[in-house]
Design an enzyme around this catalytic site. Structure first.
Site, PDB file in Angstrom:
ATOM      1  N   TYR A   1      -2.109  -0.211  10.378  1.00 42.23           N
ATOM      2  CA  TYR A   1      -2.173  -0.716   8.849  1.00 42.23           C
ATOM      3  C   TYR A   1      -1.207  -0.446   8.069  1.00 42.23           C
ATOM      4  CZ  TYR A   1      -3.841  -0.945   4.013  1.00 42.23           C
ATOM      5  OH  TYR A   1      -4.146  -1.317   2.749  1.00 42.23           O
TER       6      TYR A   1
ATOM      7  N   SER B   1       0.880  -1.304  -0.157  1.00 40.03           N
ATOM      8  CA  SER B   1      -0.122   0.025  -0.125  1.00 40.03           C
ATOM      9  C   SER B   1       0.958   1.132   0.078  1.00 40.03           C
ATOM     10  CB  SER B   1      -0.784   0.150   1.149  1.00 40.03           C
ATOM     11  OG  SER B   1      -1.529   1.296   1.237  1.00 40.03           O
TER      12      SER B   1
END
Length: 291
Positions: free
Chosen positions: A195, A181
């Site tokens: 995250y 990501s």
């Protein structure tokens, strides 16, 4: 000038011609159209985790169009079965097998990957895609939520990489792809902290495997993909985000980068390859405003 435009102008002048940036000059849709004409995936098999929705489902559709056989797995077998029926009707020359897999069951990962290998005889590519996006601010009493995010996005991904690389080492060939990501580029605040850390750990894991392949001279490719903001059914109700693209645009960019066998790619390449450089070098206060 908006913060987004400031980021782009600050880094664009310093951008160098990396493999990723050269890839970014190619239009993903046009690139994939050429590969589709060649049926580049004919006779090859790609295994995708988390394939029942979102980016995983989108990648499965595009790989099927390119002629790949599919080994797809996720928790929701009803959706996998529907996807199998739909794609085999569209592309009758390919083979599609599906299996249930909860990636938090580490033993099951090895069992499912080995079963797919027995089904097809050879796995050409594994896409480590399954993950979750839920995390909360550190110190706010949500340790269980953050722990699960890190376990699924990193420990489960480690198990998938172990299982895939075991298969590839035995074959002496293969292509490992991990879906990280843009949140992995820097430590980020609020709900992105755990995250982003989990995705950064995954990116470093993939780079370490890539380094090991260089060291041992094994013919196994390793690619790390850093998606930017892509609107899928998982986040369809979230507020609009900077540089956001729809699922079709996002998955085409991801699959094009995978097919190019890049070491690393921020997708869509523009603007995310530039934003990624900005995130690495700008003061944390500025990065906070974008995140």
């Amino acid at each position: 000038m908006s913060m987004q435009n400031k980021l782009l102008s600050l880094v664009a002048k310093k951008a160098t011609k990396s493999k990723n940036q050269l890839f970014g000059a190619v239009q993903p849709a046009r690139y994939l159209k050429g590969l589709n004409k060649q049926q580049i995936g004919r006779g090859k098999t790609v295994l995708i985790t988390g394939a029942s929705s979102g980016l995983g489902e989108g990648m499965a559709r595009l790989f099927a169009k390119l002629g790949y056989n599919l080994a797809i797995c996720a928790r929701r077998t009803d959706r996998l079965e529907s996807l199998q029926i739909e794609l085999m009707a569209q592309y009758p020359d390919i083979r599609i097998e599906y299996r249930v897999l909860d990636v938090s069951d580490y033993d099951a990962i090895f069992e499912v990957f080995d079963a797919f290998t027995a089904d097809f005889g050879h796995i050409d590519r594994v896409v480590v895609n399954a993950g979750i996006g839920e995390s909360r601010r550190i110190g706010k009493g949500r340790f269980d939520t953050n722990r699960r995010t890190v376990e699924v996005n990193f420990i489960s991904a480690l198990a998938q990489c172990e299982a895939a690389m075991s298969i590839f080492r035995a074959q002496n060939s293969g292509h490992l792809v991990v879906i990280s990501s843009m949140s992995a580029m820097r430590g980020l605040p609020k709900h992105l902290t755990a995250y982003g850390a989990s995705k950064a750990g995954l990116a470093h894991l993939a780079e370490g495997i890539r380094a090991d392949m260089l060291l041992t001279k094994l013919p196994i490719k390793v690619s790390t993909i850093y998606p930017g903001y892509i609107r899928t059914e998982i986040n369809e109700n979230a507020k609009p985000l900077p540089f956001e693209v729809d699922a079709d645009t996002g998955t085409k960019s991801i699959v094009a980068a995978i097919e190019a066998e890049v070491d690393e790619a921020c997708v869509p390449s523009l603007p995310w390859s530039i934003v990624g450089q900005a995130m690495k070098h700008l003061p944390l206060q500025v990065v906070n405003k974008v995140s």
